[in-house]
Design a protein around this motif. Sequence first.
Motif, short mmCIF file in Angstrom:
data_model
loop_
_atom_site.label_atom_id
_atom_site.label_comp_id
_atom_site.label_asym_id
_atom_site.label_seq_id
_atom_site.Cartn_x
_atom_site.Cartn_y
_atom_site.Cartn_z
N GLU A 55 -29.79 -132.44 21.22
CA GLU A 55 -29.67 -133.15 19.95
C GLU A 55 -31.02 -133.23 19.24
N GLY A 56 -32.07 -133.41 20.02
CA GLY A 56 -33.41 -133.40 19.44
C GLY A 56 -33.78 -132.03 18.89
N GLU A 58 -31.71 -129.82 17.68
CA GLU A 58 -30.95 -129.61 16.44
C GLU A 58 -31.53 -130.40 15.28
N GLN A 59 -31.99 -131.61 15.57
CA GLN A 59 -32.61 -132.42 14.50
C GLN A 59 -33.85 -131.72 13.97
N GLY A 60 -34.69 -131.24 14.88
CA GLY A 60 -35.88 -130.52 14.46
C GLY A 60 -35.55 -129.23 13.74
N GLU A 63 -34.60 -129.65 10.11
CA GLU A 63 -35.74 -129.94 9.25
C GLU A 63 -36.61 -128.70 9.01
N PHE A 272 -34.51 -136.77 23.80
CA PHE A 272 -34.27 -136.46 22.39
C PHE A 272 -35.58 -136.13 21.69
N PHE A 273 -36.57 -136.97 21.88
CA PHE A 273 -37.86 -136.74 21.24
C PHE A 273 -38.52 -135.48 21.81
N TYR A 276 -36.95 -132.60 19.98
CA TYR A 276 -37.39 -132.63 18.58
C TYR A 276 -38.84 -132.16 18.46
N GLN A 277 -39.71 -132.68 19.31
CA GLN A 277 -41.12 -132.36 19.21
C GLN A 277 -41.41 -130.92 19.62
N LYS A 280 -40.95 -129.02 16.49
CA LYS A 280 -42.03 -129.30 15.55
C LYS A 280 -43.31 -128.56 15.94
#
Length: 323
Positions: A55-56, A58-60, A63, A272-273, A276-277, A280
């Motif tokens: 999920e992290g 996909e969020q990243g 963006e 999750f983070f 995401y990271q 990024k």
Amino acid sequence: MNKNRFYVGLLVAAILAVLVYASYGMVNAGKKETYHSVAVIVDDSSSDRWTAFKEGLEQGADEENFHINVVSTSSFVNLHEECSIISRELENGADGVIVQLCGDDADGLFSGIVSGVPTVLAENEGESESLFTTVMADPYEIGRTIGENLLAGAGDSLSGFTVGILSGNQKMKSKRLRLEGFQKAVERSGAEILWTLSDEEVGDQSALERYWKEKPASVLVALDNDETELAGDFILGLSGEKPKLYGEGCSEKTVYYLDKGVIASLVVPNEFFMGYQCVKELAEKINYHQDNGVTEDTVDFLSATRENLYDRDTENILFPNIS
């Protein structure tokens, strides 16, 4: 007269619309929406321990306009098997990779394959730590926290306690550091460590049962998600007095075992983070051609118990999609 004005107005509006559309087309002619394909290679990718991590990702990806391909994998036999999968994904056109390195890069195989390729490591830095950006929770602190949770549960003294440790994949530097952190936390506690078993020594419940028959322990410690699940399954099958279990994990099964009291305390990284990271960090390398050499992004974690399982902070990490 009014009708004529109406029709003239419509005609003018239509002409303006055509001109605006044509101008937009000329300005944007040749422009294409670009995206980058990123291959994510982790051990046993279908395991629900990766749910929050994905999920992290996909969020990243949303963006950064990345296409994320979480490669279908089972449990890796060794680093060579993992590297063959990475090599295949690069041949298929991946612009960058996010990798959970399943072992040390002692022979330089992994480093050679991803040379010149934007790469981020998740959860394990490997021995070639000077070469890669890594995103993970501090493994030594995770192990130390598990030890402190055990001490707190026992009233700060483990005198008379016997402990069995499931240490996970000890080919991974992060898992060795978890074990080191745990051992440091309990070294003067009075606990007797009966055995410390890697995933190679205890691959399934029957293997654990064999060790248990020889040396049963009053406490089980599991240093990663798979081992915590294995220990929970084992405890459920025991009759009579059951050992307390202290572990690390984030899967649905570990949360269930915590809620039912099978697990006394669970260290939960913010997966999750981490996902995401990872995206990024990779975006910095792909989009902006920035490579700051070795960097280590530290992911937070918390200790969950039955008492705080449904607190907001705990739910934010365990269930990020519904928090």
